[in-house]
Design an enzyme around this catalytic site. Structure first.
Site, PDB file in Angstrom:
ATOM      1  N   HIS A  67       0.829  -1.207   0.000  1.00  0.00           N
ATOM      2  CA  HIS A  67       0.000   0.000   0.000  1.00  0.00           C
ATOM      3  C   HIS A  67       0.869   1.266   0.000  1.00  0.00           C
ATOM      4  O   HIS A  67       0.902   1.971  -0.998  1.00  0.00           O
ATOM      5  CB  HIS A  67      -1.001   0.035   1.151  1.00  0.00           C
ATOM      6  CG  HIS A  67      -1.889  -1.156   1.225  1.00  0.00           C
ATOM      7  ND1 HIS A  67      -2.695  -1.553   0.183  1.00  0.00           N
ATOM      8  CD2 HIS A  67      -2.093  -2.076   2.219  1.00  0.00           C
ATOM      9  CE1 HIS A  67      -3.350  -2.642   0.516  1.00  0.00           C
ATOM     10  NE2 HIS A  67      -3.005  -2.989   1.746  1.00  0.00           N
TER      11      HIS A  67
ATOM     12  N   ASP B  17      -5.217  -8.417  -2.912  1.00  0.00           N
ATOM     13  CA  ASP B  17      -5.457  -8.169  -1.492  1.00  0.00           C
ATOM     14  C   ASP B  17      -6.723  -8.858  -0.987  1.00  0.00           C
ATOM     15  O   ASP B  17      -6.711 -10.053  -0.737  1.00  0.00           O
ATOM     16  CB  ASP B  17      -5.497  -6.653  -1.269  1.00  0.00           C
ATOM     17  CG  ASP B  17      -5.365  -6.265   0.196  1.00  0.00           C
ATOM     18  OD1 ASP B  17      -5.455  -7.140   1.066  1.00  0.00           O
ATOM     19  OD2 ASP B  17      -5.174  -5.077   0.484  1.00  0.00           O
TER      20      ASP B  17
END
Length: 458
Positions: free
Chosen positions: A275, A326
């Site tokens: 991220h 994810d």
């Protein structure tokens, strides 16, 4: 010395490391690799003609497999202030309901979907280790072994990252009840890595490890693990995903998460910062200069309302990026790369933000960036269609009028920005076809097992 047969593929069009080529003969060495690549050839007797343009398969650099089963179940509004932190409660509910059989079934379904979406490998960031009450299974590696079995059943390449997780927040805050299935101390975590070394080798999977986040491990725990864990293989960590995480890190240390990580840990090419959404210009410059990959998951980051990664500035500083799925609200190369580019456009109110330069194709620019970054984050060498590389290939649907009429980089631009996952026709992993004409040979069994899990989670 073992000998291997050579099988030859023939592609009318293929994306090679130096660009698109026509009439390409690709010889496979029989051991999962590419023996030679020769453009400008004529098709020979015995060649297998591929039914569309061929591109390398990308590695999906960030996966929590079990979360695929909860996709769509957290889309009910709460008080109006919904965020990652409220979504996490649904995730904890799912964790409390699944057993090893369920996790294997979910992972197999997910990995089949990833293959269909154009991924050839998954990097599994695996933190679901124990029973719902925190009790380890008789074999503490039980859940990891189920991930290995799911990868073997589907044929996707696997880089397995057992995750160290010990705390609820910065400074060693005690974990909450929902986190009990995730927890280790450093000694037990290092023992897990030792247990999984032979298992991964037997399954032809690559082993690395992850530290869940700066919230979940103290500095001393991180240093203990780094000093004792294997000195090769990738190292991943969640960092700077939410603004609250940044605020909490500042309150704890006086520094922002990426700043702290770069100051205190030996971040280099082995690392992948998952991220890294919320960075200052200085953090962006420093992370790019470290050689680490920024692991971007645009569909999940959008779904959770996390924010938009500064990809334009990071890449301009020489930063390396890759994509993952994810929480798996999306499972295709095309959707993740499209959202990566579109996020930059929405923020900047400009078009074609991640093109490599004037006149460059956006599709080719971001595809090749994700190909290289994904391979690095997965601990692999030499991605691409060339001699010595793994034979991980994606064949796009040559019968599609959009693809048939496209030339060169238009093929990627059509696939990524106008079509999507349905354009993937065939997928080869390590020299073996895993998806043919959009289907997997174990599809019905995998779907039945997964359907049983979904009924359990209603």
């Amino acid at each position: 010395m073992a000998t291997f047969s050579v099988h030859r593929l023939f592609a009318d069009r293929a994306l090679l490391p130096n660009g698109w080529a026509e009439n390409v003969a690709i010889a496979l060495d029989g051991s999962g690799g590419i023996a030679s690549v020769t453009p400008g050839q004529s098709m020979a007797e015995g060649d297998e003609r591929l039914p569309g343009p061929v591109v390398p398969a990308i590695a999906n650099l960030h996966s929590h497999a079990f979360q695929r089963a909860m996709a769509g179940l957290a889309e009910v509004a709460g008080t109006g202030d919904d965020s990652f932190w409220t979504w996490r409660e649904e995730m904890y509910r799912t964790v409390g309901l699944v057993d090893p059989d369920d996790v294997e079934a979910i992972a197999a379904k997910l990995y089949m979907e990833m293959l269909k979406g154009g991924f050839g490998r998954v990097v599994e960031f695996h933190y679901l280790h124990h029973q719902a009450n925190g009790t380890p299974y008789a074999d503490p590696a039980e859940m990891s072994l189920r991930i290995l079995r799911a990868a073997e059943a589907t044929g996707i390449g696997l880089t397995h990252l057992p995750v160290f997780y010990a705390h609820a927040n910065f400074g060693g805050v005690a974990p909450n009840p929902g986190q009990r299935p995730f927890l280790h101390d450093p000694e037990r975590f290092l023992a897990l890595l030792d247990r999984l070394g032979p298992a991964c080798a037997s399954a032809a999977a690559k082993l690395g490890y992850a530290i869940h986040s700066l919230r979940a491990a103290t500095p001393d725990e991180m240093r203990t693990i780094l000093a004792a864990a294997p000195a090769s293989g990738p190292i991943h960590i969640h960092v700077a995903e939410q603004t609250r995480e940044v605020e909490d890190c500042l309150a704890w240390s006086g520094r922002r998460p990426v700043e702290w990580l770069l100051d205190e840990m030996p971040v280099d090419e082995r690392w992948c910062a998952i991220h890294a959404t919320h960075m200052t210009a200085e953090e962006t410059r420093r992370l790019a200069g470290s050689g680490a990959v920024a692991g971007l998951c645009p569909a999940t980051e959008a779904n959770l309302g996390d924010g938009i990664f500064p990809a334009v500035d990071f890449i301009a500083e020489g930063g390396r990026v890759g994509i993952g799925t994810d929480s798996h609200v999306a499972t295709s190369v095309a959707e993740e790369l499209r959202l990566l580019e579109y996020g930059q456009r929405l923020r900047d109110r400009r078009r074609n933000r991640l093109a490599a330069g004037p006149g460059a194709s956006v599709g080719r620019s971001i595809f090749e960036a994700a190909l290289a970054g994904g391979a690095q984050a997965a601990g692999l060498d030499a991605p691409g269609i060339e001699a010595g590389a793994r034979a991980d290939l994606v064949v796009l649907d040559g019968a599609s009028p959009y693809i048939a009429a496209a030339a060169g980089n238009q093929i990627l631009d059509r696939w990524l920005f106008a079509l999507g996952g349905e354009t993937v026709r065939d997928v080869m992993v390590a020299g073996q076809w895993k998806i043919r004409n959009g289907r997997h040979d174990r599809e019905e069994d995998i779907d039945r097992a997964f359907a049983r899990v979904l009924m359990k989670l209603k």
